[in-house]
Every structure is written in C-alpha cells, then in structure tokens.
Design a protein around this motif. Structure first.
Motif, PDB file in Angstrom:
ATOM      1  N   VAL A  17      12.328   3.935  12.319  1.00 37.66           N
ATOM      2  CA  VAL A  17      11.044   4.850  12.568  1.00 37.66           C
ATOM      3  C   VAL A  17      10.164   3.486  12.026  1.00 37.66           C
ATOM      4  O   VAL A  17       8.892   3.407  12.672  1.00 37.66           O
ATOM      5  CB  VAL A  17      10.765   5.904  11.592  1.00 37.66           C
ATOM      6  N   ILE A  18      10.172   2.712  10.974  1.00 32.30           N
ATOM      7  CA  ILE A  18       9.531   1.595  10.395  1.00 32.30           C
ATOM      8  C   ILE A  18       9.287   0.570  11.672  1.00 32.30           C
ATOM      9  O   ILE A  18       8.414   0.167  11.914  1.00 32.30           O
ATOM     10  CB  ILE A  18       9.880   1.237   9.255  1.00 32.30           C
ATOM     11  N   ILE A  19      10.343   0.155  12.201  1.00 34.21           N
ATOM     12  CA  ILE A  19      10.426  -0.700  13.019  1.00 34.21           C
ATOM     13  C   ILE A  19       9.781  -0.494  14.486  1.00 34.21           C
ATOM     14  O   ILE A  19       9.045  -1.286  15.024  1.00 34.21           O
ATOM     15  CB  ILE A  19      11.965  -1.139  13.382  1.00 34.21           C
ATOM     16  N   VAL A  20      10.086   0.581  14.925  1.00 36.71           N
ATOM     17  CA  VAL A  20       9.497   1.339  16.109  1.00 36.71           C
ATOM     18  C   VAL A  20       8.094   1.466  15.999  1.00 36.71           C
ATOM     19  O   VAL A  20       7.256   0.968  16.794  1.00 36.71           O
ATOM     20  CB  VAL A  20      10.229   2.638  16.455  1.00 36.71           C
ATOM     21  N   ALA A  21       7.612   1.785  14.917  1.00 30.34           N
ATOM     22  CA  ALA A  21       6.180   1.962  14.415  1.00 30.34           C
ATOM     23  C   ALA A  21       5.233   0.661  14.649  1.00 30.34           C
ATOM     24  O   ALA A  21       4.408   0.501  14.990  1.00 30.34           O
ATOM     25  CB  ALA A  21       5.910   2.570  13.096  1.00 30.34           C
ATOM     26  N   VAL A  22       6.155  -0.350  14.047  1.00 33.53           N
ATOM     27  CA  VAL A  22       5.526  -1.878  13.921  1.00 33.53           C
ATOM     28  C   VAL A  22       5.531  -2.202  15.372  1.00 33.53           C
ATOM     29  O   VAL A  22       4.509  -2.858  15.899  1.00 33.53           O
ATOM     30  CB  VAL A  22       6.300  -2.617  13.024  1.00 33.53           C
ATOM     31  N   GLN A  23       6.560  -2.019  16.117  1.00 35.69           N
ATOM     32  CA  GLN A  23       6.683  -2.519  17.535  1.00 35.69           C
ATOM     33  C   GLN A  23       5.493  -1.774  18.566  1.00 35.69           C
ATOM     34  O   GLN A  23       4.810  -2.345  19.173  1.00 35.69           O
ATOM     35  CB  GLN A  23       8.013  -2.297  18.101  1.00 35.69           C
ATOM     36  N   LEU A  24       5.468  -0.471  18.358  1.00 36.39           N
ATOM     37  CA  LEU A  24       4.268   0.426  19.168  1.00 36.39           C
ATOM     38  C   LEU A  24       2.993  -0.290  18.687  1.00 36.39           C
ATOM     39  O   LEU A  24       2.118  -0.080  19.514  1.00 36.39           O
ATOM     40  CB  LEU A  24       4.406   1.727  18.709  1.00 36.39           C
ATOM     41  N   ARG A  25       2.678  -0.292  17.466  1.00 36.88           N
ATOM     42  CA  ARG A  25       1.295  -0.794  17.108  1.00 36.88           C
ATOM     43  C   ARG A  25       0.911  -2.204  17.609  1.00 36.88           C
ATOM     44  O   ARG A  25      -0.229  -2.351  18.045  1.00 36.88           O
ATOM     45  CB  ARG A  25       1.498  -1.022  15.465  1.00 36.88           C
ATOM     46  N   LEU A 215      12.795  -7.107   8.453  1.00 40.16           N
ATOM     47  CA  LEU A 215      13.892  -7.110   8.162  1.00 40.16           C
ATOM     48  C   LEU A 215      13.403  -6.410   6.798  1.00 40.16           C
ATOM     49  O   LEU A 215      14.089  -5.420   6.026  1.00 40.16           O
ATOM     50  CB  LEU A 215      14.744  -8.379   7.746  1.00 40.16           C
ATOM     51  N   LEU A 216      12.429  -7.053   6.236  1.00 35.97           N
ATOM     52  CA  LEU A 216      11.801  -6.698   4.627  1.00 35.97           C
ATOM     53  C   LEU A 216      11.358  -5.378   4.819  1.00 35.97           C
ATOM     54  O   LEU A 216      11.456  -4.652   3.880  1.00 35.97           O
ATOM     55  CB  LEU A 216      10.796  -8.030   4.390  1.00 35.97           C
ATOM     56  N   ALA A 217      10.411  -5.127   5.880  1.00 29.45           N
ATOM     57  CA  ALA A 217      10.023  -3.924   6.065  1.00 29.45           C
ATOM     58  C   ALA A 217      11.233  -2.777   6.162  1.00 29.45           C
ATOM     59  O   ALA A 217      10.977  -1.650   5.220  1.00 29.45           O
ATOM     60  CB  ALA A 217       9.132  -3.713   7.122  1.00 29.45           C
ATOM     61  N   GLY A 218      12.227  -3.105   6.591  1.00 27.58           N
ATOM     62  CA  GLY A 218      13.165  -2.177   6.719  1.00 27.58           C
ATOM     63  C   GLY A 218      14.014  -1.896   5.465  1.00 27.58           C
ATOM     64  O   GLY A 218      14.484  -0.932   4.907  1.00 27.58           O
ATOM     65  N   LEU A 219      14.197  -3.051   4.588  1.00 25.57           N
ATOM     66  CA  LEU A 219      14.911  -3.097   3.441  1.00 25.57           C
ATOM     67  C   LEU A 219      13.990  -2.041   2.422  1.00 25.57           C
ATOM     68  O   LEU A 219      14.774  -1.453   1.650  1.00 25.57           O
ATOM     69  CB  LEU A 219      15.286  -4.264   3.043  1.00 25.57           C
ATOM     70  N   PHE A 220      12.743  -2.404   2.372  1.00 24.38           N
ATOM     71  CA  PHE A 220      11.819  -1.973   1.515  1.00 24.38           C
ATOM     72  C   PHE A 220      12.112  -0.278   1.679  1.00 24.38           C
ATOM     73  O   PHE A 220      12.013   0.310   0.688  1.00 24.38           O
ATOM     74  CB  PHE A 220      10.411  -2.374   1.707  1.00 24.38           C
ATOM     75  N   SER A 221      11.633   0.141   3.022  1.00 23.84           N
ATOM     76  CA  SER A 221      11.727   1.497   3.211  1.00 23.84           C
ATOM     77  C   SER A 221      13.018   2.113   2.899  1.00 23.84           C
ATOM     78  O   SER A 221      13.107   3.244   2.402  1.00 23.84           O
ATOM     79  CB  SER A 221      11.303   1.811   4.526  1.00 23.84           C
ATOM     80  N   ALA A 222      14.164   1.355   3.141  1.00 20.73           N
ATOM     81  CA  ALA A 222      15.613   1.968   2.718  1.00 20.73           C
ATOM     82  C   ALA A 222      15.737   2.138   1.346  1.00 20.73           C
ATOM     83  O   ALA A 222      16.449   3.060   0.658  1.00 20.73           O
ATOM     84  CB  ALA A 222      16.719   1.170   3.232  1.00 20.73           C
TER      85      ALA A 222
END
Length: 261
Positions: A17-25, A215-222
């Motif tokens: 969700v985080i990665i997709v949201a960044v891409q869409l933004r 990667l950092l955003a994904g790891l942080f949310s995880a």
C-alpha cells in the motif's frame, strides 16, 4: 490460518500500500507539472515535526510493549504460584490418616483437572473464571477447614495448609484478572491511529521513487506493523502470549494431567 501467517500477510500488504501510494502520488503530480511539488528539498519544519511525532510514538510503543510483557510475566507467575500452592497442599496432608489424605488429594485433583481441562478454555473465551471452578475451590476449602488435627505435626500441617490455600486463592483471583485484555480499547485506538499518522508523515517528506527510499518506506511501515502485532500477541497472555499456559499445572500434577493431554 496461523497468527504468524496473518502477520506476514499484513506486513506485505502494508508495504504494498505504501509503495503503490507513493507511485500514484508521483504519477498524479507528473500529469500536472504546474502543480507538481518540488521533491528536491523538504522544509525544515516538516522534518522537525516528523521527528517529534516519531519520537513520541516510539515512546508510546515502548511503554505498551513493556506493559503487555510485564503482564505476561505476571500471568505466568500467578499460574505457577497457584499450581505450587495446590501441590504443597496435597503434600502437607501426608501427616493425616490415609483416608483424610486421600480426601484432600481427591479434592485438589478434582479442582486441578477441571481447571485445566474445562475452565481454561472458558477463561480464554469469557475473560474470567467460571462458577463451577469457584464451587470446586469452595469445596476444597471446606475439605481443608473440616480437618481435625489430633497431633502436633498435624496441627502444624493444618496451619500450613490454610496458608497454601490462601496463596492458591490469591493466585486464582489474579489469574482471572489476567485473562482480560491488558490494554484498554482507547489505547489501541491511539496505537493504531498513531501508527497511521507516523506512516503518513512519510509523504510529508516528499518521498521519491528511488529504490532506496521506497525500500526504507516499506521497511519502516513493516516495523510499525510488527511492533503492533507484538503488542496484540501479548495482550491476552493465556490466549496467545504463553506457549503453554498450563505447563505449571502439568508439571506439578502429572498423574492428573498427562503430557499428551
């Protein structure tokens, strides 16, 4: 489905969700160049606010984890104390005649058998002790109170049995209280809302689509999801936090509770 599988799926879904949201933004910003934001620099005030929000939330998470871990240890200790007190109760009955000893041991074993085989599941489902368990413990108390010491050793043992009975009663009551959720609903609301805010602040830092930042955003949310899972896992000690919450009873009463039981 196991809890660990649910955790892994939740972490994967959160990262996605985080990665997709960044891409869409960024795609939305690219479609409107005139309104696109400058991603080369993040205002200092946003960095400061993000840091403060993260620090405050980290403190709250740490306190919550420490609280549920402490309650888990306390719940395990209450079970051990109850099982040991009941075991000592039966052992001290050896100085009485055989029929009296058998009566006391029978009352103890009936209570132990019902507690582990029946009341444990009731306690997990209802968050408290059962009335049948209360009645069996009352019968055990009556059995001990009805003893008539005839010698000095029996008198000493009788006094010690009452002490062990009081210790078991205290541990039983505390076990019933530990069966409830450690954290109130309002705390869970704050933890989940705070986690969403902290993860949402990533977008205020104007994350770009570089592999390192994603990667950092994904790891942080995880990490946030994993810590929340730990709190949830230990929030109900008897349901999830203890691998075998009845181990103490099975150790002290193997004749009543076989290992494969």
């Amino acid at each position: 489905m196991s809890d660990w599988l649910v955790l892994l799926l939740t972490i994967a879904a959160t990262c996605a969700v985080i990665i997709v949201a960044v891409q869409l933004r960024h795609r939305r910003a690219a479609s409107r160049p005139a309104e696109s934001e400058d991603t080369t620099e993040t205002p200092d005030v946003i960095e400061y606010m993000t840091m403060m929000v993260g620090v405050v939330y980290a403190i709250v998470l740490g306190l919550a984890i420490a609280g549920v871990w402490e309650e888990r240890g306390a719940a395990e200790e209450w079970v051990r104390q109850e099982a040991q007190a009941l075991h000592e109760l039966g052992e001290r009955a050896q100085v009485f005649p055989e029929d009296t000893e058998a009566e006391v041991r029978g009352a103890v074993e009936r209570y132990v058998g019902y507690t582990v085989e029946e009341e444990w599941s009731y306690m997990i489902d209802h968050g408290g002790l059962s009335e049948d368990g209360d009645q069996l413990f009352a019968q055990l108390r009556q059995t001990v109170s009805g003893l008539q010491p005839a010698t000095a050793p029996q008198g000493y043992a009788y006094e010690g049995m009452h002490q062990q009975l009081a210790s078991a009663a205290e541990a039983r009551a505390s076990r019933g209280l530990s069966a409830e959720s450690t954290l109130p609903a309002v705390v869970w609301l704050g933890l989940i809302t705070g986690g969403a805010v902290v993860v949402g602040m990533l977008f205020a830092l104007q994350i770009r689509r570089t592999a390192r930042e994603l990667l950092l955003a994904g790891l942080f949310s995880a990490l946030i999801v994993f810590l929340l899972y730990l709190i949830w896992h230990f929030d109900f000690p008897f349901a999830r936090g203890l691998s075998d919450s009845t181990e103490a009873f099975r150790t002290f009463f193997p004749q009543v509770l076989p290992e494969d039981g």
